[in-house]
Design an enzyme around this catalytic site. Sequence first.
Site, PDB file in Angstrom:
ATOM      1  N   CYS A   1     -15.453 -45.834  -9.712  1.00  0.00           N
ATOM      2  CA  CYS A   1     -15.839 -46.745  -8.626  1.00  0.00           C
ATOM      3  C   CYS A   1     -15.636 -48.215  -8.979  1.00  0.00           C
ATOM      4  O   CYS A   1     -15.909 -49.096  -8.159  1.00  0.00           O
ATOM      5  CB  CYS A   1     -17.300 -46.520  -8.247  1.00  0.00           C
ATOM      6  SG  CYS A   1     -17.625 -44.847  -7.717  1.00  0.00           S
TER       7      CYS A   1
ATOM      8  N   GLU B   1     -10.021 -43.569  -6.740  1.00  0.00           N
ATOM      9  CA  GLU B   1     -10.059 -42.419  -7.642  1.00  0.00           C
ATOM     10  C   GLU B   1      -9.752 -41.154  -6.857  1.00  0.00           C
ATOM     11  O   GLU B   1      -9.962 -40.055  -7.329  1.00  0.00           O
ATOM     12  CB  GLU B   1     -11.398 -42.332  -8.369  1.00  0.00           C
ATOM     13  CG  GLU B   1     -12.602 -42.292  -7.461  1.00  0.00           C
ATOM     14  CD  GLU B   1     -13.893 -42.204  -8.246  1.00  0.00           C
ATOM     15  OE1 GLU B   1     -14.062 -41.220  -8.978  1.00  0.00           O
ATOM     16  OE2 GLU B   1     -14.724 -43.122  -8.124  1.00  0.00           O
TER      17      GLU B   1
ATOM     18  N   HIS C   1     -23.374 -51.279  -6.410  1.00  0.00           N
ATOM     19  CA  HIS C   1     -22.587 -50.084  -6.092  1.00  0.00           C
ATOM     20  C   HIS C   1     -23.611 -49.052  -5.628  1.00  0.00           C
ATOM     21  O   HIS C   1     -24.573 -48.770  -6.342  1.00  0.00           O
ATOM     22  CB  HIS C   1     -21.828 -49.606  -7.333  1.00  0.00           C
ATOM     23  CG  HIS C   1     -21.349 -48.190  -7.202  1.00  0.00           C
ATOM     24  ND1 HIS C   1     -20.515 -47.807  -6.184  1.00  0.00           N
ATOM     25  CD2 HIS C   1     -21.615 -47.069  -7.909  1.00  0.00           C
ATOM     26  CE1 HIS C   1     -20.276 -46.503  -6.292  1.00  0.00           C
ATOM     27  NE2 HIS C   1     -20.936 -46.034  -7.330  1.00  0.00           N
TER      28      HIS C   1
END
Length: 389
Positions: free
Chosen positions: A112, A80, A234
């Site tokens: 993400c 990103e 994450h």
Amino acid sequence: MSEAGIDRIGFATTSLFLDMRDLAKSRGVDPEKYTVGIGQAEQSVAPSSQDSVTLAAAAARDAMKGEDPGEVDMILMGTESGVDASRAGAVYVKELLGLPDRVRCVELKQACYGATAALSWALDYVSMRPRRKVLAIGSDIARYGLNTPGEATQGAGAVALLCSADPKILKVEEDREFLTALAADFWRPTYSDCAIVDGHYSTEVYLEFFSRLWKRYKEETGRGAQDFEAFLFHLPFAKMGLKALREVLKEADPDRAEKLRSRFEASAAYGRRVGNIYSGSLYLSLLSLLESSLLEAGSRIALFSYGSGAEAELFSATLQEGYSSFLAPERHLAAINGRRKVGVGEYEHLFSDFLPSSPQDYSCDERYFAGPFRLAGVKGQKRQYEAGM
Ligand code: HMG
């Protein structure tokens, strides 16, 4: 039934870091808010000569050590922090690595989650073509802005996953549960080099998505907390994963809960020092856990991928026999330990020295050239990448 998975894991970060205690002091914040409340000790700092391309190429080079480049059919780069609205960063990566032209190069974007999309495509591809390999990369620089609440959760780095049908490190199972729903938790308009974030709301959406997927995963597979040796998340910051893990710990017996807690700590070790690397973050947790040598072959681990906006996926993977001999903990720790510490003043200078968003030429500061690949500057609107000496 697919046996596909991850053959090698490459990692790269920048050569500079900021200590969270120094940042806290400068911002008039209790250091424990950052080190305990958020759970971060350090963050990698990127000079303008390091971007998502140079980091991706360095991680891919690490993953490709001793591998035959001729076997790679695709480079899929989740990011990103893309450097161009048209050309995939993966095209530059291919050139920097000197891979043969017979390769496909594509960039994938969904915050993400991008690297998980890349991994998913890579696994499906190699399952159908057992003699071919695919590089799935997550590479990003997390920028929120000076003096913002998100500042303590910045970072920079990349993880490259070499995928094959006969993986040496881990087999990814086909139990993938996923979910997408529009959420204004975090986004970055094309006019801005920093993310816009509703920080507390973003943590709520993350937790809600984990809850929904974990519930659905248990219903679909019949598995529960007791069936896993570790849960990986994450990790935008270490405390975030811990908050999600708490839901699982409630369902585990005390022994299992203790195991899951200590393995979570091992999975967060690299990220606590590198910071949020957005798309590569889940896979940095994976690397951190595997290189801690706590798990035996055959262990099943759960992986939770989250990308703001928002999309999430929960799936599992099983460690292969002899997996640890395909890891490189010394090399990866050396990359983290070898960074030079910068003070807040130098960090602020580097943060503000980024490429102009106009057609003018720009030269990156040579004093910060480091690592195997770098951006030398922009000439005639063309990015000038170089291999290091
Ligand atoms: P904040 O609002 O300044 O912090 O920023 P806070 O007031 O919420 O405090 C944080 C924690 O520190 C709290 O703990 C406090 O109690 C504690 P919690 O209640 O949460 O357990 N605390 C202390 N602890 C010890 N000693 C003290 C002390 N003081 C307070 N003295 C925030 C925090 C996360 C909101 C901010 O950093 C932020 O906006 N970060 C960016 C957004 C983010 O990372 N969101 C995570 C979920 S979204 C996601 O993961 C996707 C993402 O990676 C992007 C993508 O997908 O592309 C971000």
